[in-house]
Design a protein around this motif. Sequence first.
Motif: not given
Length: 89
Positions: A68-74
């Motif tokens: 979820g964190s990676a998705k938000q960063r992207v």
Amino acid sequence: MKQLMFLTGAAVGYVMGSRAGRERYEQIKKTAQELWAHPSVQSAAESVREQASLAASTSAQKAGSVAGSAKQRVNDRLHRDREEEVLIT
């Protein structure tokens, strides 16, 4: 735990490589079954099962959080790049 794994491996190796015949194999098999059925071994096995289940659950939660964190960063990066593109044009 390491000792148990070593002893199990040694027993399996002995049985597989032994030329003592079927009688010795049956004796080893019976002893192994009795050992496995022992309450303290079953208790330890259950404890390991519970710990593995807890670790799997915790790992799944952490993986979901990281994803979820990676998705938000992207998404943030893509949004920022689009804003910069609009400002340049």
